[in-house]
Design an enzyme around this catalytic site. Structure first.
Site, short mmCIF file in Angstrom:
data_model
loop_
_atom_site.label_atom_id
_atom_site.label_comp_id
_atom_site.label_asym_id
_atom_site.label_seq_id
_atom_site.Cartn_x
_atom_site.Cartn_y
_atom_site.Cartn_z
N PHE A 176 35.31 52.81 50.36
CA PHE A 176 35.59 51.38 50.31
C PHE A 176 35.82 51.01 48.85
O PHE A 176 34.90 51.13 48.04
CB PHE A 176 34.37 50.66 50.89
CG PHE A 176 34.41 49.16 50.92
CD1 PHE A 176 35.05 48.49 51.96
CD2 PHE A 176 33.77 48.41 49.94
CE1 PHE A 176 35.05 47.10 52.02
CE2 PHE A 176 33.77 47.02 49.99
CZ PHE A 176 34.41 46.37 51.03
N SER A 185 30.21 41.42 41.19
CA SER A 185 29.80 40.36 42.12
C SER A 185 30.94 39.40 42.40
O SER A 185 31.08 38.89 43.52
CB SER A 185 28.62 39.58 41.54
OG SER A 185 27.47 40.40 41.51
N SER A 213 31.47 54.94 46.19
CA SER A 213 30.75 55.97 46.94
C SER A 213 31.77 56.77 47.74
O SER A 213 32.60 56.19 48.44
CB SER A 213 29.73 55.34 47.89
OG SER A 213 28.77 54.65 47.16
N GLU A 424 26.20 46.76 47.83
CA GLU A 424 26.50 45.98 49.05
C GLU A 424 26.26 44.48 48.82
O GLU A 424 25.84 43.77 49.73
CB GLU A 424 25.66 46.47 50.24
CG GLU A 424 26.35 47.57 51.04
CD GLU A 424 25.89 47.65 52.48
OE1 GLU A 424 24.72 47.31 52.75
OE2 GLU A 424 26.72 48.01 53.32
S1 MYA Z 1 30.71 47.72 47.96
C1 MYA Z 1 30.78 46.40 46.86
C2 MYA Z 1 29.99 45.25 47.32
N1 MYA Z 1 30.42 44.07 46.67
C3 MYA Z 1 30.05 42.88 47.09
O1 MYA Z 1 29.31 42.74 48.02
C4 MYA Z 1 30.63 41.72 46.36
C5 MYA Z 1 29.71 40.53 46.33
N2 MYA Z 1 30.45 39.32 46.20
C6 MYA Z 1 30.73 38.52 47.26
O2 MYA Z 1 30.30 38.79 48.36
C7 MYA Z 1 31.61 37.31 47.05
O3 MYA Z 1 32.44 37.52 45.95
C8 MYA Z 1 30.78 36.00 46.88
C9 MYA Z 1 31.77 34.82 47.02
C10 MYA Z 1 29.79 35.83 48.01
C11 MYA Z 1 30.06 36.02 45.56
N3 MYA Z 1 31.21 36.23 54.88
O4 MYA Z 1 34.46 30.49 47.09
P1 MYA Z 1 33.66 31.59 47.70
C12 MYA Z 1 34.13 32.94 52.35
C13 MYA Z 1 32.18 35.43 55.33
O5 MYA Z 1 32.19 31.42 47.77
P2 MYA Z 1 33.60 33.51 45.61
C14 MYA Z 1 29.22 48.47 47.73
O6 MYA Z 1 28.40 48.06 46.97
C15 MYA Z 1 33.67 31.56 51.99
O7 MYA Z 1 33.02 30.90 53.04
N4 MYA Z 1 32.86 34.60 54.54
O8 MYA Z 1 34.04 32.98 47.01
C16 MYA Z 1 29.04 49.68 48.59
C17 MYA Z 1 35.00 30.91 51.63
O9 MYA Z 1 35.68 30.63 52.84
P3 MYA Z 1 36.60 29.33 52.95
C18 MYA Z 1 32.55 34.61 53.25
O10 MYA Z 1 32.92 32.46 44.81
C19 MYA Z 1 27.89 50.55 48.27
C20 MYA Z 1 35.75 32.06 50.94
O11 MYA Z 1 35.16 33.26 51.43
C21 MYA Z 1 31.55 35.42 52.71
O12 MYA Z 1 34.80 34.18 45.04
C22 MYA Z 1 27.72 51.66 49.27
C23 MYA Z 1 35.62 32.01 49.43
O13 MYA Z 1 34.24 31.89 49.15
C24 MYA Z 1 30.87 36.26 53.59
N5 MYA Z 1 29.89 37.11 53.20
O14 MYA Z 1 32.52 34.69 45.91
C25 MYA Z 1 26.82 51.25 50.39
N6 MYA Z 1 31.48 35.20 51.38
O15 MYA Z 1 37.69 29.51 51.92
C26 MYA Z 1 26.73 52.26 51.47
C27 MYA Z 1 32.40 34.26 51.10
O16 MYA Z 1 37.13 29.39 54.35
C28 MYA Z 1 26.18 51.63 52.68
N7 MYA Z 1 33.04 33.92 52.22
O17 MYA Z 1 35.71 28.16 52.67
C29 MYA Z 1 25.02 52.37 53.19
C30 MYA Z 1 24.24 51.56 54.19
C31 MYA Z 1 22.92 52.21 54.49
C32 MYA Z 1 23.05 53.36 55.42
C33 MYA Z 1 23.24 52.97 56.82
C34 MYA Z 1 22.85 54.03 57.83
C35 MYA Z 1 22.70 53.37 59.14
#
Ligand code: MYA
Length: 599
Positions: A176, A185, A213, A424
């Site tokens: 991803f 972020s 990853s 994540e």
């Molecule tokens: S991968 C990298 C991970 N990176 C991130 O998670 C990035 C974090 N940043 C963000 O999520 C966003 O940029 C934030 C918003 C939240 C800061 N769901 O104006 P906005 C909509 C639905 O707030 P921003 C990794 O690490 C929002 O309502 N919609 O945007 C992998 C709005 O909609 P609208 C959402 O200020 C590692 C629009 O987007 C969400 O730019 C490996 C704009 O919003 C949301 N969540 O920033 C892991 N957020 O326009 C491996 C926003 O309609 C996994 N919106 O009002 C392993 C697991 C464990 C093992 C499992 C075994 C079972």
């Protein structure tokens, strides 16, 4: 793979083919029917809370048990987590065994060669990597929880048929690609660009991604890039994010060396570069310009995996700590006799119970078809990663000097766990996401009321005696239900007061927003443990009520403190004084005080 596990694998795969994945009849959800969103509105959304999801049929339970047995055998007989950590790699022949076990296509539908597990079945199986080897969990999770999840969720039939079979078998790996050197972020600020060529056949992709990853071993990349998009209303061209499925074989895809990391060392992490990589237009994933939503959808959908996986970790660590406490004598008794130790063991159990309750409520509701779970997913991710860290820290503390020794084997868990609070979506950014979402909902509601007086009247109506719950809750849980109801009402009024006070500037009040998120997380956890223990009691097992009541009473106490702090002008002054120290240190480019010894 041992013959026993091979047989088990065969049987489990056969059993799975005998029926379809979950197809649970369920009520219809509206977009605003999440329990977590209700908390902000001062509502205890009973229909979202009770009964605790019970989504596995007897056959599915049997299948998961068989798979778990095969998985335990694999992790105990074949996998060597300490060696993987030391070698910073997973042996090639072991990858073959994981392929044979079906570990790369757990949720892929059968027609594309997967095992078609439901979210809940996947979660349960995912506990195993949490119990034995988090590096393996990340390698397989990065592949299927997020790497090719976009194809599963948003892919066209053609894309699914083309890519899923080789991904499900583990013949090729996926990753991803969102994060960039200048965009962590702040995901929407990515600079990678994809421009349609003149012939209109391919997007030409350029840019670089970091900390990916599986980035160095993947053949298939889910890549997010800016693309020029014409606004239908204004005719203006603006960059908007689009998601692409990119094959290494397209050319122009390169990666850096494996990163040297603090933990999860056997999983590959690398930079990935795209240089004039030509991506066919058919490989756009979802809508052009809709990439940010695709990214969020994938992340929201994958977050329950962490809660489940870390349940396995916490349970294992608790067992290690208890074993030590029961057998180690200091002063006059074994450690187990001391209140200090009992308190730590209790807290570790309660954290694990609350985490497990929230993780399985989330994936159970996803299996029931809930379309709205973004806040629940963020809450579960934050709680799981913080709790597992706390449980690990207390395990080291209980083991004392032994806990610090590499050979005892806890230190690897501590190194491995540290990243979970960061990737994540960092816990810090997700807390703001939770609080701002709730604040926005409240803002809309208050606006509809008109005057400030009417607004507060609307929110304070939450304090009126509420109608009795429709659900029959076990009488021993009544105090916890009362606390939850009262705390939800107080929270909603308290947040409304802050929205009225700060108006749009509330967005800048991060100390306040963190407190708001902390309360929301605790309220969600109270709801989950009440629901789970009540459903268990309905089935004749009342043993969990003690856990639920202890968790709720303690959470209620912490919520009271947080709400008091939110309302207190004295605390605001303390916050400001503390922030001032932070700003001064930042201005000074370092530590503020001089040495007390004058040297
Ligand atoms: S991968 C990298 C991970 N990176 C991130 O998670 C990035 C974090 N940043 C963000 O999520 C966003 O940029 C934030 C918003 C939240 C800061 N769901 O104006 P906005 C909509 C639905 O707030 P921003 C990794 O690490 C929002 O309502 N919609 O945007 C992998 C709005 O909609 P609208 C959402 O200020 C590692 C629009 O987007 C969400 O730019 C490996 C704009 O919003 C949301 N969540 O920033 C892991 N957020 O326009 C491996 C926003 O309609 C996994 N919106 O009002 C392993 C697991 C464990 C093992 C499992 C075994 C079972």
């Amino acid at each position: 793979m041992s013959l026993r596990s091979a047989t088990l694998l065969y049987n489990s795969a056969k059993a799975l083919r005998a029926y379809q994945p979950v197809a649970v009849a369920c009520k219809r959800y509206l977009s605003d029917t999440s329990f977590a969103r209700g908390i902000f509105m001062g509502e205890l959304r009973e229909d979202e809370l009770f009964p605790y999801p019970d989504v596995l049929s007897e056959e599915q339970k049997e299948t998961v048990s068989m798979m778990m047995e095969a998985g335990h055998a694999f992790f105990q007989e074949t996998n060597d987590a300490a060696a993987n950590d030391a070698n910073e790699a997973i042996p090639e022949d072991q990858l073959d065994q994981m392929r044979a076990l079906g570990m790369y296509g757990l949720m892929v539908p059968e027609e594309y060669g997967g095992i078609a597990l439901t979210n809940t079945m996947y979660a349960k199986f995912g506990e195993l990597s949490g119990e034995y080897d988090l590096g393996i969990g990340i390698h397989t999770g990065a592949h299927q929880s997020i790497g090719y999840k976009g194809i599963l969720l948003e892919g066209t039939e053609e894309q699914k048929a083309k890519y899923l079979p080789s991904l499900a078998s583990g013949e090729v790996f996926a990753c991803f690609c969102l994060t960039e050197p200048s965009s962590g972020s702040d995901a929407s600020s990515i600079k990678t660009r994809a421009v349609l060529n003149e012939a209109g056949t391919h997007y030409v992709l350029n840019g670089s991604k970091i900390w990916i990853s599986n980035g160095g071993i993947a053949e298939i990349f889910t890549v997010f890039a800016q693309t020029p998009v014409v606004d239908a209303k204004t005719g203006e061209t603006k960059d908007k994010m689009t998601a692409f499925i990119v094959e290494r074989s397209f050319g122009g895809v390169n990666h850096g060396p494996p990163e040297k990391k603090m933990g999860i060392k056997c999983s590959n992490t690398a930079e990935v570069y795209f240089e004039n990589c030509e991506v066919p237009v058919d490989n756009v994933l979802g809508d052009i310009g809709g990439g940010f939503k695709v990214a969020m959808k994938i992340l929201n959908n994958g977050r329950f995996g962490m809660g489940a996986c870390l349940t396995g970790t916490m349970r294992m660590l608790i067992t290690r700590a208890i074993d030590h406490a029961n057998n180690r004598k200091q002063f006059v008794s074994n450690l187990r006799e001391y209140q200090g130790i009992q308190q730590k063991i209790a807290r570790m159990n309660l954290l694990c119970y609350a985490n497990e309750s929230m993780a399985y409520m989330l994936c159970g509701n996803m299996d029931k078809g809930a379309p709205e779970y973004q806040l629940e997913a963020a809450i579960s991710k934050i709680f799981a990663s913080q709790s597992a860290w706390d449980v690990c820290d207390e395990t080291v503390q209980i083991l004392g000097g032994a806990g610090f020794m590499k050979d005892v084997g806890i230190e690897r868990w501590m190194r491995d766990l540290r990243i979970f609070r960061i990737f994540e979506g960092t816990n810090d950014i997700l807390k703001l996401f939770i609080a701002l979402n709730g604040v926005q909902d409240i803002g809309k509601k208050l606006k509809s009321a008109g005057t400030v007086g009417a607004m507060m009247g609307l929110m304070k109506s939450k304090f009126l005696p509420a109608a009795p719950l429709k659900t029959k809750v076990h009488s021993d849980l009544a105090p916890s239900v009362d606390m939850l109801r009262g705390d939800i009402a107080k929270f909603s009024v308290s947040v409304s007061e802050q929205v009225i006070k700060h108006k749009k500037k509330i967005i800048e009040q991060q100390v306040l927003l963190n407190r708001i998120a902390d309360v929301a997380i605790l309220l969600q956890s109270m709801g989950a443990v009440i629901s789970r223990s009540n459903t268990a009691a309905d089935k004749g097992d009342t043993s969990e009520i003690t856990l639920a009541n202890a968790w709720c009473a303690d959470s209620h106490r912490r919520i009271s403190v947080l709400l008091e702090e939110m309302a207190s002008s004295d605390v605001s002054k303390i916050d400001l004084a503390i922030l001032e120290v932070g700003r001064k240190a930042l201005d000074a480019n370092g530590y503020l005080a001089k040495s007390p010894v004058g040297v």
